[in-house]
Design a protein around this motif. Structure first.
Motif, short mmCIF file in Angstrom:
data_model
loop_
_atom_site.label_atom_id
_atom_site.label_comp_id
_atom_site.label_asym_id
_atom_site.label_seq_id
_atom_site.Cartn_x
_atom_site.Cartn_y
_atom_site.Cartn_z
N ASN A 152 -1.23 6.06 -3.95
CA ASN A 152 -2.11 6.98 -4.66
C ASN A 152 -1.71 8.44 -4.43
OD1 ASN A 152 -2.93 7.02 -2.02
ND2 ASN A 152 -5.11 6.87 -2.45
N ARG A 153 -0.75 8.70 -3.57
CA ARG A 153 -0.25 10.06 -3.32
C ARG A 153 1.07 10.35 -4.03
NH1 ARG A 153 -4.51 12.71 -1.45
NH2 ARG A 153 -5.38 11.79 0.41
N SER A 202 3.34 19.41 -1.91
CA SER A 202 4.72 19.84 -2.08
C SER A 202 5.71 18.85 -1.48
CB SER A 202 4.91 21.21 -1.43
OG SER A 202 4.63 21.12 -0.04
N ARG A 203 5.30 17.62 -1.23
CA ARG A 203 6.17 16.64 -0.59
C ARG A 203 7.15 16.05 -1.59
NH1 ARG A 203 8.28 15.87 4.14
NH2 ARG A 203 8.90 13.74 4.45
N VAL A 204 8.45 16.27 -1.36
CA VAL A 204 9.51 15.69 -2.18
C VAL A 204 10.47 14.98 -1.25
CG1 VAL A 204 11.41 16.16 -3.75
CG2 VAL A 204 9.31 17.50 -3.92
N THR A 205 10.74 13.72 -1.54
CA THR A 205 11.65 12.94 -0.72
C THR A 205 12.79 12.43 -1.59
OG1 THR A 205 9.85 12.24 0.71
CG2 THR A 205 11.86 10.94 0.80
N SER A 206 14.02 12.75 -1.21
CA SER A 206 15.20 12.26 -1.91
C SER A 206 15.83 11.15 -1.09
CB SER A 206 16.23 13.38 -2.09
OG SER A 206 15.70 14.38 -2.93
N VAL A 207 16.11 10.05 -1.76
CA VAL A 207 16.73 8.91 -1.09
C VAL A 207 18.09 8.68 -1.75
CG1 VAL A 207 16.45 6.52 -0.40
CG2 VAL A 207 14.44 7.93 -0.80
N PRO A 208 19.17 9.02 -1.04
CA PRO A 208 20.50 8.93 -1.66
C PRO A 208 21.10 7.53 -1.60
CG PRO A 208 20.69 9.82 0.54
CD PRO A 208 19.22 9.62 0.28
N LYS A 265 0.79 -1.23 0.00
CA LYS A 265 0.00 0.00 0.00
C LYS A 265 0.82 1.28 0.00
CE LYS A 265 -3.83 -2.10 2.43
NZ LYS A 265 -4.69 -2.09 3.60
N ARG A 266 2.08 1.22 0.44
CA ARG A 266 2.83 2.46 0.61
C ARG A 266 4.33 2.26 0.44
NH1 ARG A 266 1.08 1.67 6.38
NH2 ARG A 266 -0.76 2.66 5.55
N LEU A 267 5.00 3.39 0.35
CA LEU A 267 6.45 3.47 0.33
C LEU A 267 6.88 4.05 1.66
CD1 LEU A 267 9.29 3.68 -1.05
CD2 LEU A 267 8.57 5.93 -1.84
N ILE A 268 7.83 3.41 2.32
CA ILE A 268 8.35 3.90 3.60
C ILE A 268 9.84 4.20 3.41
CG2 ILE A 268 8.73 3.38 6.04
CD1 ILE A 268 6.40 1.34 5.77
N VAL A 269 10.23 5.41 3.76
CA VAL A 269 11.62 5.84 3.64
C VAL A 269 12.06 6.41 4.97
CG1 VAL A 269 13.22 7.39 2.47
CG2 VAL A 269 11.27 6.45 1.22
N GLY A 313 5.47 13.58 -4.09
CA GLY A 313 4.10 13.26 -3.71
C GLY A 313 3.17 14.42 -4.03
N THR A 314 1.88 14.19 -3.85
CA THR A 314 0.93 15.26 -4.08
C THR A 314 1.19 16.40 -3.10
OG1 THR A 314 -0.66 14.17 -2.64
CG2 THR A 314 -0.87 13.75 -4.99
#
Length: 103
Positions: free
Chosen positions: A43-44, A71-77, A24-28, A68-69
């Motif tokens: 879905n987000r 302004s959520r931006v997640t960078s995974v280095p 259901k989701r991505l966890i970082v 994400g919908t």
């Protein structure tokens, strides 16, 4: 001294990095001093980009940027196989959309 600092930073980054795809989701979870945990429902998620700097191409790593919908931006280095991760994420999102649309 500089090499020790760089290697220590790389080790700690790898040690504290958690990247999980559920049904259901991505966890970082990432960060060293400021540990951040993000959960995004499929879905987000608007887009997934792979950024590969020149040294990353040589050493075989990339940064995955998930938008994400809102302004959520997640960078995974430092993702070792970023293309496989992106493919798996795209597959999970597509599969979920297929189930929702009844196809």
């Amino acid at each position: 001294l500089v090499a020790t600092v760089v290697l220590s930073f790389a080790y700690l980054t790898k040690h504290y990095l958690l990247l999980v795809l559920t049904d259901k989701r991505l966890i970082v979870r990432h960060g060293i001093l400021n540990l951040e945990t993000v959960q995004m429902h499929f879905n987000r998620i608007e887009s997934v980009e792979v950024f590969r700097p020149p040294i990353g191409r040589i050493l075989g790593y990339a940064t995955v940027v998930v938008t994400g919908t809102g302004s959520r931006v997640t960078s995974v280095p430092f993702i070792a196989d970023a293309d496989a991760f992106r493919g798996d994420l795209d597959h999970m999102i597509f599969e979920r959309e297929e189930k929702r649309s009844g196809g």
